[in-house]
Design an enzyme around this catalytic site. Structure first.
Site, PDB file in Angstrom:
ATOM      1  N   GLY A  99      10.027 -11.489   6.333  1.00 53.92           N
ATOM      2  CA  GLY A  99       9.240 -10.361   5.811  1.00 53.92           C
ATOM      3  C   GLY A  99       8.038 -10.804   4.995  1.00 53.92           C
ATOM      4  N   ASP A 112      -3.312 -13.361   7.015  1.00 51.95           N
ATOM      5  CA  ASP A 112      -4.059 -13.774   5.818  1.00 51.95           C
ATOM      6  C   ASP A 112      -4.566 -15.210   5.881  1.00 51.95           C
ATOM      7  OD1 ASP A 112      -3.359 -11.301   4.905  1.00 51.95           O
ATOM      8  OD2 ASP A 112      -2.337 -11.989   3.091  1.00 51.95           O
ATOM      9  N   GLU A 115      10.729 -19.938   8.911  1.00 54.78           N
ATOM     10  CA  GLU A 115      10.382 -19.341   7.613  1.00 54.78           C
ATOM     11  C   GLU A 115      11.026 -20.138   6.495  1.00 54.78           C
ATOM     12  OE1 GLU A 115       8.397 -16.717   6.312  1.00 54.78           O
ATOM     13  OE2 GLU A 115       9.184 -17.660   4.491  1.00 54.78           O
ATOM     14  N   ILE A 140      -6.782 -11.407  -8.863  1.00 54.90           N
ATOM     15  CA  ILE A 140      -8.200 -11.628  -8.561  1.00 54.90           C
ATOM     16  C   ILE A 140      -8.405 -12.082  -7.116  1.00 54.90           C
ATOM     17  CG2 ILE A 140      -8.918 -12.126 -10.925  1.00 54.90           C
ATOM     18  CD1 ILE A 140      -8.577 -15.139 -10.087  1.00 54.90           C
ATOM     19  N   HIS A 197      -0.341  25.011  10.179  1.00 47.99           N
ATOM     20  CA  HIS A 197      -0.632  25.628   8.875  1.00 47.99           C
ATOM     21  C   HIS A 197       0.663  26.074   8.222  1.00 47.99           C
ATOM     22  CE1 HIS A 197      -2.706  27.968   5.830  1.00 47.99           C
ATOM     23  NE2 HIS A 197      -1.846  28.939   6.078  1.00 47.99           N
TER      24      HIS A 197
HETATM   25  P1  NAI Z   1      -9.051  -7.730  -4.379  1.00 46.96           P
HETATM   26  O1  NAI Z   1     -10.059  -8.566  -3.722  1.00 46.96           O
HETATM   27  O2  NAI Z   1      -8.747  -6.370  -3.864  1.00 46.96           O
HETATM   28  O3  NAI Z   1      -9.453  -7.505  -5.917  1.00 46.96           O
HETATM   29  C1  NAI Z   1      -9.684  -8.556  -6.810  1.00 46.96           C
HETATM   30  C2  NAI Z   1     -10.606  -8.035  -7.903  1.00 46.96           C
HETATM   31  O4  NAI Z   1     -10.682  -9.016  -8.906  1.00 46.96           O
HETATM   32  C3  NAI Z   1     -12.019  -7.775  -7.414  1.00 46.96           C
HETATM   33  O5  NAI Z   1     -12.420  -6.487  -7.827  1.00 46.96           O
HETATM   34  C4  NAI Z   1     -12.817  -8.881  -8.084  1.00 46.96           C
HETATM   35  O6  NAI Z   1     -14.118  -8.491  -8.399  1.00 46.96           O
HETATM   36  C5  NAI Z   1     -12.007  -9.126  -9.348  1.00 46.96           C
HETATM   37  N1  NAI Z   1     -12.168 -10.459  -9.906  1.00 46.96           N
HETATM   38  C6  NAI Z   1     -12.188 -11.639  -9.235  1.00 46.96           C
HETATM   39  N2  NAI Z   1     -12.330 -12.654 -10.117  1.00 46.96           N
HETATM   40  C7  NAI Z   1     -12.377 -12.103 -11.351  1.00 46.96           C
HETATM   41  C8  NAI Z   1     -12.503 -12.628 -12.658  1.00 46.96           C
HETATM   42  N3  NAI Z   1     -12.585 -13.952 -12.874  1.00 46.96           N
HETATM   43  N4  NAI Z   1     -12.518 -11.776 -13.705  1.00 46.96           N
HETATM   44  C9  NAI Z   1     -12.416 -10.441 -13.490  1.00 46.96           C
HETATM   45  N5  NAI Z   1     -12.306  -9.890 -12.278  1.00 46.96           N
HETATM   46  C10 NAI Z   1     -12.276 -10.712 -11.222  1.00 46.96           C
HETATM   47  O7  NAI Z   1      -7.747  -8.656  -4.492  1.00 46.96           O
HETATM   48  P2  NAI Z   1      -6.290  -8.272  -4.911  1.00 46.96           P
HETATM   49  O8  NAI Z   1      -6.249  -6.989  -5.652  1.00 46.96           O
HETATM   50  O9  NAI Z   1      -5.756  -9.484  -5.576  1.00 46.96           O
HETATM   51  O10 NAI Z   1      -5.578  -8.048  -3.517  1.00 46.96           O
HETATM   52  C11 NAI Z   1      -5.470  -9.129  -2.583  1.00 46.96           C
HETATM   53  C12 NAI Z   1      -5.414  -8.651  -1.159  1.00 46.96           C
HETATM   54  O11 NAI Z   1      -4.228  -7.944  -0.919  1.00 46.96           O
HETATM   55  C13 NAI Z   1      -6.572  -7.738  -0.805  1.00 46.96           C
HETATM   56  O12 NAI Z   1      -7.123  -8.141   0.416  1.00 46.96           O
HETATM   57  C14 NAI Z   1      -5.939  -6.388  -0.680  1.00 46.96           C
HETATM   58  O13 NAI Z   1      -6.594  -5.579   0.282  1.00 46.96           O
HETATM   59  C15 NAI Z   1      -4.510  -6.724  -0.270  1.00 46.96           C
HETATM   60  N6  NAI Z   1      -3.633  -5.679  -0.752  1.00 46.96           N
HETATM   61  C16 NAI Z   1      -3.527  -4.531  -0.038  1.00 46.96           C
HETATM   62  C17 NAI Z   1      -2.750  -3.494  -0.492  1.00 46.96           C
HETATM   63  C18 NAI Z   1      -2.694  -2.230   0.278  1.00 46.96           C
HETATM   64  O14 NAI Z   1      -3.080  -2.219   1.443  1.00 46.96           O
HETATM   65  N7  NAI Z   1      -2.255  -1.120  -0.310  1.00 46.96           N
HETATM   66  C19 NAI Z   1      -1.994  -3.593  -1.739  1.00 46.96           C
HETATM   67  C20 NAI Z   1      -2.230  -4.806  -2.437  1.00 46.96           C
HETATM   68  C21 NAI Z   1      -3.000  -5.813  -1.939  1.00 46.96           C
END
Ligand code: NAI
Length: 493
Positions: free
Chosen positions: A40, A326, A35, A284, A465
């Site tokens: 982590g 990822d 790492e 994004i 419950h």
């Molecule tokens: P995301 O793919 O969830 O969302 C990115 C958003 O940005 C999309 O709605 C897209 O349409 C928009 N976008 C892209 N280019 C753009 C532009 N030029 N202008 C305006 N909008 C634009 O990606 P995000 O939020 O960055 O998350 C990354 C990864 O991390 C995802 O796979 C997500 O599932 C994961 N993650 C998971 C979490 C959880 O399980 N609670 C928490 C945070 C992230």
């Protein structure tokens, strides 16, 4: 085996990598875990965990604001984001230390440095150089690459890490500012989680999203509830916005946008909208971390930065080298990386032989997803539209928190669950939930789906419950009009 020779070397100690190392040690393998930063990875240091620690603070703010209703007069309270950040840093530190203790407990060797494959093959074993405080080279019979991802950067967005930031910058242990006005580009999972936290701490949040809806991957009805909550928090979401550029103006940020309907080659002459704020978060999506790790040296193939793997075995184009998490460009979730770690470890050790392991295949049929906004969102399986498009005859049951006694006691009446089942078999096809503990509730549906259960097998299980878990029970009952605490329709056989 000599000191620097291993059965398995793992590059990257995020959820995929550290999990792989422990699992492999459980099988009795000699393991090297490499790492370049902290154990982590993103999840523990710059992702899931720090955001959830900050979310806990913001959720408490919400609760304090409601305290009066519960018979507690809180005449005055002050917010200290810097204290919330210190607590977050401590949570992260303890968990990172915990991972180190676990790895050491399993006698895994941790190498601090940048790992790069420099040669070898499945017959001779592979060589990996590690550049760090101490430069060294190790040998391993098998390799698992788990190098993860980092925030996607677009040149036009001029991310300067001062005013135009990524989630890494905001989760840095020294970032302790609540900006008056925060602009968030991308209303996906990361954007929405941060919007929630910062708006609760007092920022005026504006979000710009390219698609016609925030978190477009979730059920529209669920998103509607979140949008209403965000409106109450004063968050402005502008959808269908194409962000053309972002600039640091010296004392703030300025984003220039046009409608997402304008074709990409005609944006220059399109009508523009300008959005200004003090800071900007760009969220994004994420880019795969596959550069400079020696993929080309041994012939590992990539596609737009993602390491290509056999989707079932997770082996790369090079025999004996596996990739997980990822960096493979699959579902970017820590728990998916955990699953892939199990598969890659089992397959790599089985191919060496002499370990009590058996070959494994990936199974992505049931992957729960959780979004830590307030209220939480949890979902698993198909969304309704997709299930219908796939030809399923879909039955849907809905049950609101409002009708659940425990939720009422807790003052958590916002939200609902929707459960989808196949009309013929009554097997559960999916579920989505927004509300208190939605992120926890969805685990029961995931277990039911994984084992092909019908809604009846869930409803025949006695649920304690009064609990929030009864929402799952009533949601499943609602599919066939049998929910007790909701007006339904008579049962027809
Ligand atoms: P995301 O793919 O969830 O969302 C990115 C958003 O940005 C999309 O709605 C897209 O349409 C928009 N976008 C892209 N280019 C753009 C532009 N030029 N202008 C305006 N909008 C634009 O990606 P995000 O939020 O960055 O998350 C990354 C990864 O991390 C995802 O796979 C997500 O599932 C994961 N993650 C998971 C979490 C959880 O399980 N609670 C928490 C945070 C992230």
């Amino acid at each position: 085996m000599s000191e620097n020779q291993y059965d398995l070397a793992i590059i990257g100690a995020g959820p995929g990598g550290y999990h792989s190392a422990i699992r492999a040690a459980q099988y009795g393998a000699k393991v090297a875990l490499i790492e370049k930063d902290k154990l982590g990875g993103t999840c523990l240091n710059r992702g899931c965990i720090p955001t959830k620690a900050l979310y806990a603070s913001s959720h408490l703010i919400e609760k304090i604001k409601e305290a009066d209703e519960f018979g507690i007069e809180v005449s005055d309270f002050k917010l200290s984001f810097s204290k919330a950040v210190e607590r977050k840093n401590q949570v992260v530190k303890e968990l990172v230390d915990g991972i180190e203790a676990l790895e050491k407990g399993w006698k895994n060797d941790i190498y601090n440095g940048f790992g790069k494959i420099i040669g070898g093959n499945i017959d001779t074993g592979f060589e990996i150089s590690i550049e760090g405080e101490k430069n060294t080279t190790i040998k391993a019979k098998r390799i698992i690459i788990a190098t993860g991802s980092s925030p996607a950067l677009i040149p036009a967005f001029n991310i300067d890490h001062e005013r135009i930031l990524t989630s890494d910058d905001i989760l840095d242990p020294n970032f302790k500012i609540i900006p008056k006005r925060l602009l968030i580009i991308g209303a996906g999972v990361i954007g929405c989680e941060f919007a929630n936290i910062f708006a609760t701490f007092g920022s005026k949040v504006t979000m710009l999203e390219y698609l016609s809806s925030p978190i477009a991957t979730e059920e529209p009805m669920i998103v509607k509830v979140l949008q209403k909550k965000f409106e109450n928090l004063g968050i402005d979401i502008h959808t269908a916005k194409n962000v053309l550029s972002v600039e640091n103006t010296g004392n703030g940020v300025k984003a220039t946008t046009c409608s997402a309907d304008v074709p990409r080659d005609q944006t220059e002459n399109a009508e523009k909208d300008i959005f200004e704020a003090d800071l900007c978060l760009v969220s994004i999506g994420r880019a795969k971390e596959s550069k400079n790790i020696g993929l080309e040296v041994v012939g590992i193939e990539t596609e737009r930065g993602a390491i290509k793997v056999n989707p079932k075995t997770l082996e790369t184009a090079v025999k004996g080298v596996y990739a997980i998490g990822d960096v493979t460009g699959g579902i970017m979730l820590a728990h998916v990386a955990y699953h892939e770690a199990d598969v890659a470890v089992a397959n790599s050790l089985t191919s060496i032989g002499g370990f009590p392991s058996e070959e494994m295949k990936t199974d992505y049929t049931v992957v729960p997803a959780t979004i830590f906004t307030s209220p939480n969102i949890g979902s698993v399986g198909y969304r309704r539209k997709i299930a219908k498009n796939l030809g399923f005859d879909v039955l849907m049951g809905q049950f609101p928190y409002q009708s659940l006694s425990k939720a009422k006691c807790m003052g958590e009446e916002e939200g609902f669950i929707m459960v989808l089942a196949d009309k013929t078999t009554h097997k559960i096809l999916g579920a989505s939930c927004i509300g208190a503990e939605a992120s926890e509730l969805i685990a029961e549906i995931a277990l039911a789906m994984k084992h092909g259960l019908t809604i009846h097998e869930v409803t025949e299980t006695i649920h304690s419950h009064p609990t929030i878990s009864e929402l799952v029970l009533e949601g499943c009952e609602a599919v066939v009009g049998k929910s007790i605490h909701k007006k339904g329709r008579p049962i027809h056989h």
